[in-house]
Structure formats: structure tokens, C-alpha cells
Design a protein around this motif. Structure first.
Motif, PDB file in Angstrom:
ATOM      1  N   ASP A   1       0.836  -1.199   0.000  1.00  0.00           N
ATOM      2  CA  ASP A   1       0.000   0.000   0.000  1.00  0.00           C
ATOM      3  C   ASP A   1       0.875   1.255   0.000  1.00  0.00           C
ATOM      4  O   ASP A   1       1.588   1.536   0.963  1.00  0.00           O
ATOM      5  CB  ASP A   1      -0.920   0.008   1.216  1.00  0.00           C
ATOM      6  CG  ASP A   1      -1.911   1.147   1.193  1.00  0.00           C
ATOM      7  OD1 ASP A   1      -2.071   1.784   0.136  1.00  0.00           O
ATOM      8  OD2 ASP A   1      -2.535   1.403   2.242  1.00  0.00           O
ATOM      9  N   GLY A   2       0.867   1.998  -1.100  1.00  0.00           N
ATOM     10  CA  GLY A   2       1.605   3.250  -1.208  1.00  0.00           C
ATOM     11  C   GLY A   2       3.057   3.115  -1.628  1.00  0.00           C
ATOM     12  O   GLY A   2       3.741   4.109  -1.805  1.00  0.00           O
ATOM     13  N   LEU A   3       3.563   1.896  -1.788  1.00  0.00           N
ATOM     14  CA  LEU A   3       4.952   1.717  -2.211  1.00  0.00           C
ATOM     15  C   LEU A   3       5.066   1.854  -3.726  1.00  0.00           C
ATOM     16  O   LEU A   3       4.131   1.593  -4.462  1.00  0.00           O
ATOM     17  CB  LEU A   3       5.468   0.346  -1.783  1.00  0.00           C
ATOM     18  CG  LEU A   3       5.562   0.074  -0.289  1.00  0.00           C
ATOM     19  CD1 LEU A   3       6.105  -1.325  -0.042  1.00  0.00           C
ATOM     20  CD2 LEU A   3       6.450   1.094   0.389  1.00  0.00           C
ATOM     21  N   VAL A   4       6.242   2.261  -4.198  1.00  0.00           N
ATOM     22  CA  VAL A   4       6.499   2.381  -5.629  1.00  0.00           C
ATOM     23  C   VAL A   4       6.783   0.980  -6.170  1.00  0.00           C
ATOM     24  O   VAL A   4       7.529   0.203  -5.572  1.00  0.00           O
ATOM     25  CB  VAL A   4       7.687   3.318  -5.885  1.00  0.00           C
ATOM     26  CG1 VAL A   4       7.988   3.418  -7.367  1.00  0.00           C
ATOM     27  CG2 VAL A   4       7.406   4.694  -5.302  1.00  0.00           C
ATOM     28  N   LEU A   5       6.200   0.651  -7.312  1.00  0.00           N
ATOM     29  CA  LEU A   5       6.262  -0.699  -7.871  1.00  0.00           C
ATOM     30  C   LEU A   5       7.688  -1.203  -8.082  1.00  0.00           C
ATOM     31  O   LEU A   5       8.034  -2.302  -7.646  1.00  0.00           O
ATOM     32  CB  LEU A   5       5.500  -0.741  -9.200  1.00  0.00           C
ATOM     33  CG  LEU A   5       5.527  -2.064  -9.951  1.00  0.00           C
ATOM     34  CD1 LEU A   5       4.865  -3.154  -9.137  1.00  0.00           C
ATOM     35  CD2 LEU A   5       4.863  -1.914 -11.296  1.00  0.00           C
ATOM     36  N   GLY A   6       8.531  -0.418  -8.724  1.00  0.00           N
ATOM     37  CA  GLY A   6       9.885  -0.868  -9.028  1.00  0.00           C
ATOM     38  C   GLY A   6      10.733  -1.094  -7.791  1.00  0.00           C
ATOM     39  O   GLY A   6      11.473  -2.070  -7.694  1.00  0.00           O
ATOM     40  N   ARG A   7      10.632  -0.191  -6.835  1.00  0.00           N
ATOM     41  CA  ARG A   7      11.418  -0.324  -5.608  1.00  0.00           C
ATOM     42  C   ARG A   7      10.947  -1.513  -4.782  1.00  0.00           C
ATOM     43  O   ARG A   7      11.753  -2.245  -4.194  1.00  0.00           O
ATOM     44  CB  ARG A   7      11.342   0.950  -4.775  1.00  0.00           C
ATOM     45  CG  ARG A   7      12.049   2.099  -5.434  1.00  0.00           C
ATOM     46  CD  ARG A   7      11.841   3.382  -4.634  1.00  0.00           C
ATOM     47  NE  ARG A   7      12.337   4.519  -5.361  1.00  0.00           N
ATOM     48  CZ  ARG A   7      13.491   5.118  -5.086  1.00  0.00           C
ATOM     49  NH1 ARG A   7      14.256   4.661  -4.127  1.00  0.00           N
ATOM     50  NH2 ARG A   7      13.872   6.156  -5.792  1.00  0.00           N
TER      51      ARG A   7
END
Length: 65
Positions: A22-28
């Protein structure tokens, strides 16, 4: 004489991780999950041993792209 320690696949302890996306950037998030799956976060990592852990990703619909 110094000897190099090489882990055996029987000695690997696997753990389960639950990651809230939830809220994290996909690539990271994908990079962090890949490191855990490969086992590179462990001190006893070796390229010839599958030392990876298990990952369960929840709230994948809320990931930032």
C-alpha cells in the motif's frame, strides 16, 4: 590456513515475509522482494545455494506506478 565457508542447502533456514504494498512504488518494491527471494539479504548467501525466503505481497492493487 584460512578456509572459506560454503553453506549447504540443508543448513538454510527459510522464513516467511508479508509485505504490505500500500503506497509503495512498484519498481522499488519489486527490487526489495527480489533480494529476499534470492536470499541476498542473508550473510550466508552463495550463488550455488537457493537460500531465498518466501514472500507474500498484500494490497497489490494499491501500489504506486
Amino acid at each position: 590456513m584460512v578456509k572459506t565457508y560454503t553453506p549447504k542447502k540443508e543448513a538454510v533456514e527459510r522464513r516467511w515475509y508479508i509485505i504490505d504494498l500500500d503506497g509503495l512504488v512498484l519498481g522499488r518494491a519489486a527490487s526489495a522482494i527480489a533480494v529476499v527471494l534470492m536470499g541476498k539479504h542473508k550473510a550466508e548467501w552463495a550463488p550455488h545455494v537457493d537460500a531465498g525466503d518466501f514472500v507474500v505481497a498484500v494490497n497489490a492493487a494499491k501500489v504506486r506506478v
